[in-house]
Write a protein that holds these residues in place. Structure first.
Motif, mmCIF file in Angstrom:
data_model
loop_
_atom_site.group_PDB
_atom_site.id
_atom_site.type_symbol
_atom_site.label_atom_id
_atom_site.label_comp_id
_atom_site.label_asym_id
_atom_site.label_seq_id
_atom_site.Cartn_x
_atom_site.Cartn_y
_atom_site.Cartn_z
ATOM 1 N N PHE A 112 0.832 -1.204 0.000
ATOM 2 C CA PHE A 112 0.000 0.000 0.000
ATOM 3 C C PHE A 112 0.871 1.261 0.000
ATOM 4 O O PHE A 112 0.550 2.240 -0.669
ATOM 5 C CB PHE A 112 -0.940 0.006 1.211
ATOM 6 N N GLU A 142 3.864 1.564 -1.277
ATOM 7 C CA GLU A 142 4.432 1.712 -2.620
ATOM 8 C C GLU A 142 3.356 2.137 -3.613
ATOM 9 O O GLU A 142 3.604 2.922 -4.522
ATOM 10 C CB GLU A 142 5.088 0.395 -3.048
ATOM 11 N N SER A 143 2.151 1.624 -3.411
ATOM 12 C CA SER A 143 1.044 1.974 -4.291
ATOM 13 C C SER A 143 0.697 3.458 -4.165
ATOM 14 O O SER A 143 0.527 4.160 -5.169
ATOM 15 C CB SER A 143 -0.150 1.098 -3.938
ATOM 16 N N ALA A 180 3.416 5.464 -5.756
ATOM 17 C CA ALA A 180 3.419 5.418 -7.214
ATOM 18 C C ALA A 180 2.274 6.232 -7.801
ATOM 19 O O ALA A 180 2.438 6.894 -8.820
ATOM 20 C CB ALA A 180 3.326 3.970 -7.703
ATOM 21 N N ASN A 181 1.089 6.178 -7.166
ATOM 22 C CA ASN A 181 -0.059 6.895 -7.714
ATOM 23 C C ASN A 181 -1.136 7.011 -6.634
ATOM 24 O O ASN A 181 -1.923 6.090 -6.420
ATOM 25 C CB ASN A 181 -0.598 6.143 -8.942
ATOM 26 N N GLU A 203 -3.868 8.931 -6.387
ATOM 27 C CA GLU A 203 -5.270 8.975 -6.806
ATOM 28 C C GLU A 203 -5.758 7.586 -7.208
ATOM 29 O O GLU A 203 -6.845 7.165 -6.824
ATOM 30 C CB GLU A 203 -5.450 9.975 -7.965
ATOM 31 N N ALA A 204 -4.935 6.870 -7.970
ATOM 32 C CA ALA A 204 -5.321 5.512 -8.358
ATOM 33 C C ALA A 204 -5.457 4.628 -7.128
ATOM 34 O O ALA A 204 -6.324 3.759 -7.077
ATOM 35 C CB ALA A 204 -4.294 4.927 -9.327
ATOM 36 N N SER A 205 -4.621 4.869 -6.110
ATOM 37 C CA SER A 205 -4.719 4.075 -4.885
ATOM 38 C C SER A 205 -6.062 4.320 -4.203
ATOM 39 O O SER A 205 -6.717 3.391 -3.740
ATOM 40 C CB SER A 205 -3.585 4.434 -3.930
ATOM 41 N N ARG A 206 -6.475 5.580 -4.173
ATOM 42 C CA ARG A 206 -7.767 5.907 -3.557
ATOM 43 C C ARG A 206 -8.894 5.185 -4.291
ATOM 44 O O ARG A 206 -9.792 4.619 -3.689
ATOM 45 C CB ARG A 206 -7.989 7.422 -3.617
ATOM 46 N N LEU A 207 -8.804 5.182 -5.637
ATOM 47 C CA LEU A 207 -9.857 4.550 -6.436
ATOM 48 C C LEU A 207 -9.782 3.030 -6.376
ATOM 49 O O LEU A 207 -10.660 2.346 -6.870
ATOM 50 C CB LEU A 207 -9.774 5.021 -7.895
ATOM 51 N N THR A 208 -8.691 2.491 -5.830
ATOM 52 C CA THR A 208 -8.605 1.046 -5.657
ATOM 53 C C THR A 208 -9.014 0.677 -4.233
ATOM 54 O O THR A 208 -8.953 -0.470 -3.839
ATOM 55 C CB THR A 208 -7.158 0.568 -5.948
ATOM 56 N N ILE A 228 -7.668 1.884 -1.379
ATOM 57 C CA ILE A 228 -6.639 2.004 -0.356
ATOM 58 C C ILE A 228 -6.901 3.274 0.446
ATOM 59 O O ILE A 228 -7.179 4.330 -0.128
ATOM 60 C CB ILE A 228 -5.236 2.054 -0.995
ATOM 61 N N GLY A 287 9.056 8.296 -5.030
ATOM 62 C CA GLY A 287 8.267 7.282 -4.367
ATOM 63 C C GLY A 287 7.988 6.066 -5.226
ATOM 64 O O GLY A 287 8.472 5.946 -6.343
ATOM 65 N N GLY A 288 7.206 5.160 -4.675
ATOM 66 C CA GLY A 288 6.818 3.970 -5.414
ATOM 67 C C GLY A 288 7.571 2.718 -5.025
ATOM 68 O O GLY A 288 7.124 1.622 -5.327
ATOM 69 N N ARG A 289 8.711 2.867 -4.371
ATOM 70 C CA ARG A 289 9.459 1.682 -3.967
ATOM 71 C C ARG A 289 10.133 1.896 -2.608
ATOM 72 O O ARG A 289 10.668 2.967 -2.354
ATOM 73 C CB ARG A 289 10.531 1.320 -4.993
#
Lengths: 498, 347
Positions: B210, B212-213, B216-217, B219-224, B226, B283-285
């Protein structure tokens, strides 16, 4: 204007493990619109990058008027008259139109930038495209269509011979496309060669004089547009015959029955979407049809809780629920594939595997991590089931093509096993093959009893998979068409009705 | 085909073939840099690699590097998590000072040592919560949000100490910081425990995915689905507690709270370690192991300058040059050129 013939002969390019281009010949004639077609990964972008000096070639030659030229940088390509506009417009929205147009070649006066001269230059450049706008305003304040024209104006210099346009119509509505085509016809009449990359086949027949089809890095077909009927063209691109249109029609009897899984009453948000009702039963595919800006995405996001509603009620299985965030929607068994994959869908640095398991993992919570073996199994099953083209599940998803990225997002939701799946433009910007596969997938999910809400700007697609269609206009639901009478014309009339 | 996830969750199939190789590759360049520095040390100072057991305790230059690097390692591990979620925590140095001041104050107030430890970590957790709330709830850019505590935190520590250096005696805290556990210095054990905990939190729960997610992104994390705010706040909590632990180690070492100097510039070493480990500030990793390598690069460099007998005024320059070379080694164009040379020699 003196214009030249540009020939690419025997172009080859290898990337580690992949032959991107294999001995491709192509010639761009002055005064012609040349459509370059092919599925994602066919080699279109690589060819364009070689032609514009962004990539070096492994073999082959580029000839201009029969004379070989070296294109070792974008500047070298521009110097011999090759200009390009890429799919993602690479301009700076916060700068003025004039600044964007004169970037890196600003007119100077006593060593300082002369903004008055820059504005003049910008106006002249736009004049060539018959565009007159206030060049002092920031680029971002104009519509995407205007921004695209500015990008073209930037690529187009006095001495441009060949203009390459990569998916220029992807974000334009029908009227804007017409305007762009009028400009292209004018440029063509002035003797420019135009290379037009698109996945809208109907636009190819509207504007292109000549077609070249690439497949897996090889040229598989070329000829004048008049000699290539659409069915033949599609079969060249796919390498196999597309199923007859009749077979793609939905089954006559809609299977949807019983209580609605999801029912929405008077859901709306001020200045976003007028209150609307929707009902979805298991086995339903409710198409959301409408023009650009009619409220398709807004509807999808309101139902999913991605944007805040200020009125209305939602029931799941007849029970009233509150959906104020995507999290709550997901807990209730709703999934959402957004329109803008890169911004709202994918974590580009994360691997295919991580992107696929993410929604399921979210449902499980952060304490119950899926084991490495489980993750691997889910990812490889999905890669196989959806035919995602990737060497392995641990490749960063940003390195896949658009169609495969879309499949990864679909896979993400399918493994979370939703009862309602909302798809916003699931086929945008992907190739014909992946397009047909995704339409087939939507119909199969529907047959398996999932309820789907699918927003799309392609009417034929809506007609192909919907059991019912909600028609939107000006951020308002204006009609719902159901049963056997879903016809393209009905939808068009509902959209056009006063 | 059937798209049936419960069925898909059954028998494990083959192990991923590509994954372990790839992670080896990621650690390769930082490890190479570390190896080169140690190799140079071996030439400068004979017996650099000798480790002796004196009175039941390990001694040697390598042990010294681990010993001195331990507080930085603890801070850097927390920083790696924050950076993984596309944040940054400039306040860790100040949190170290606050932790030291709070700890000293409570010892003087007569509280029992374990209670002091818990209270100190609680205070550093609150510091993390403050940072996390500013970033996640008020949507302030991380660099600015944590700058506030970076500046104010040292002031708070100075106020607690009333502007002086307050000393104390505590066998418990001396044991944690400068004592030994078996043959190993106990602070190395503390750092190893923090490493194990960070690893477990990132790789044995879904929090790492989460983080890393979100990095990485977001907004996309919110829509998934998270809970991006929760994830962001957690990263600052982890960083805050890590800084608190480092604060305890540093303060116990000098047996006193020096609000002006405790943890000074530590945030920069921590960020540098994360970057030396190959992570991107975008970020991301989260690279946990590589971050540790980054810390060891920085610390072995400092130690090598000491053993080389170079005049101390050269320290900063030499350090900067070597760090620059390490980062150069990781820059893509240089990497490709070096790989090219290695390949050319083989063929």
């Amino acid at each position: 204007m003196q214009t030249a013939k540009v020939e690419l002969i025997g172009i080859s390019k290898n990337f580690p493990g992949v032959v991107a281009l294999d001995n491709v010949d192509i010639a761009f004639q002055p005064g012609e619109v040349h459509a370059l077609l092919g599925e994602n990964g066919a080699g279109k972008s690589t060819l364009i990058k070689i032609m514009t000096g962004a990539l070096s070639r492994d073999a082959g030659a580029v000839l201009i008027n029969g004379k070989p030229v070296e294109l070792d940088s974008p500047a070298a390509a521009q110097a011999v008259g090759i200009g390009a506009v890429y799919q993602e417009v690479n301009l700076i929205p916060s700068l003025s139109v004039a600044a964007n147009l004169t970037l890196e070649r600003q007119p100077r006066r006593f060593g300082f930038i002369s903004w008055r001269k820059a504005a003049e230059d910008a106006r002249v450049a736009l004049k060539r495209l018959d565009v007159s706008i206030d060049v002092e305003r920031p680029l971002g304040s104009y519509s995407l269509a205007i921004q695209h024209l500015v990008a073209i104006a930037r690529a187009l210099r006095e001495d441009t011979q060949v203009l390459v346009l990569d998916e220029p119509t992807a974000s334009l509505d029908a009227r804007e496309v017409e305007r762009l085509f009028a400009i292209l016809r004018d440029l063509k009449a002035r003797g420019l060669a135009i290379v037009f990359i698109t996945h809208f086949l109907d636009q190819v027949y509207q504007i292109a004089d000549r077609i070249t089809v690439l497949r897996n890095g090889r040229r598989v077909g070329a000829g004048p547009t008049s000699a290539l009927p659409q069915v033949e063209l599609v079969s060249l691109m796919l390498g196999h015959e597309l199923q007859a249109v009749e077979e793609r029609r939905p089954p006559a009897e809609a299977k949807a029955e019983g209580e609605p899984v999801l029912s929405v009453k008077e859901l709306g948000a001020k200045r976003v979407m007028a209150p609307f009702d929707l009902e979805l039963r298991a086995g339903d595919v409710l198409g959301l049809a409408g023009l650009l800006g009619s409220g398709r995405t807004e509807t999808a996001k309101l139902v999913f809780g991605a944007s805040a509603a200020d009125s209305g009620a939602i029931r799941v299985d007849g029970k009233p629920v509150s959906i104020r965030s995507p999290r709550q929607a997901i807990r209730l068994g709703i999934g959402f594939c957004p329109e803008d994959r890169k911004r709202e869908g994918l974590m580009l640095e994360l691997t295919v595997r991580e992107n696929i398991i993410l929604a399921l993992q979210t449902k499980r919570g952060w304490l119950r991590l899926l084991s490495a073996a489980e993750q691997e199994k889910i990812a490889s099953d999905m890669i196989r089931a959806l035919g995602i083209a990737t060497p392995d599940a641990d490749k960063p998803v940003g390195q896949l093509s658009g169609g495969n990225q879309q499949k990864v997002i679909l896979a993400r939701w399918l493994v979370s096993n939703p009862r309602v799946l909302i798809l916003d433009e699931p086929t945008r910007g992907i190739d014909v093959g992946a397009h047909a596969e995704i339409v087939a997938l939507i119909r199969r999910l529907c047959a398996e009893g999932m309820a789907l809400l699918v927003a799309s700007s392609e009417l034929d697609e809506i007609v192909a998979f919907s059991t019912r269609v909600a028609v939107l206009r000006d951020r308002r639901k204006v009609a719902e068409i159901s049963g056997a009478k879903i016809e393209r014309d009905d939808i068009v009339q509902a959209i056009a009705a006063p | 085909m059937r798209l049936d996830p419960p069925a898909a969750l059954q028998a494990p199939t083959r192990r991923p073939a590509a994954a372990p190789k790839f992670s080896e590759w990621r650690a390769f360049w930082p490890l190479l840099a570390l190896a080169l520095i140690l190799l140079v040390d071996a030439f400068i100072s004979p017996g650099f690699f000798t480790i002796r057991l004196v009175e039941g305790r390990l001694y040697g230059s390598l042990i010294d590097i681990l010993y001195r690097g331990a507080p930085t390692a603890v801070v850097a591990l927390g920083m790696a998590v924050v950076i993984g979620a596309r944040g940054i925590d400039l306040s860790v140095g100040a949190v170290i000072a606050i932790a030291g001041a709070v700890m000293t104050e409570l010892i003087h107030a007569g509280m029992s040592a374990p209670a002091v430890l818990l209270a100190t970590l609680l205070v550093s957790l609150i510091c993390g919560l403050w940072n996390g709330a500013l970033v996640a709830l008020l949507d302030i850019q991380p660099i600015i949000a944590t700058l506030i505590l970076m500046v104010a935190g040292r002031g708070v520590a100075q106020m607690i100490d009333a502007g002086t250096i307050v000393t104390f005696r505590s066998d418990f805290f001396s044991a944690i910081s400068t004592g030994r556990l078996g043959p190993a210095p106990s602070r190395i054990v503390v750092a190893a425990a923090v490493y194990a905990l960070t690893w477990a939190a990132m790789r044995r729960t879904a929090l790492g995915l989460f983080v890393e997610s979100v990095g990485a992104n977001a907004e996309a994390s919110r829509l998934t689905g998270i809970d991006a705010k929760f994830v962001t706040i957690s990263t600052y909590l982890i960083s805050g507690v890590a800084a608190g632990i480092a604060g305890v180690l540093i303060t116990s070492d000098i047996r006193g709270s020096d609000a002006n100097n405790a943890g000074l510039w530590m945030e920069l070493d921590a960020i540098l370690a994360v970057v030396l480990g190959g992570a991107s500030l975008n970020g991301g990793r989260v690279y946990i192991f590589n971050t540790l390598i980054g810390v060891l690069i920085i610390q072995s460099l400092t130690t090598s300058i000491l053993v080389s007998g170079l005049p101390p005024e050269y320290n900063l320059i030499v350090k900067a040059i070597v760090v620059f070379l390490c980062l150069l080694l990781q820059a893509r164009p240089v990497r490709q050129a070096v790989s090219g040379m290695i390949w050319a020699k083989r063929t």
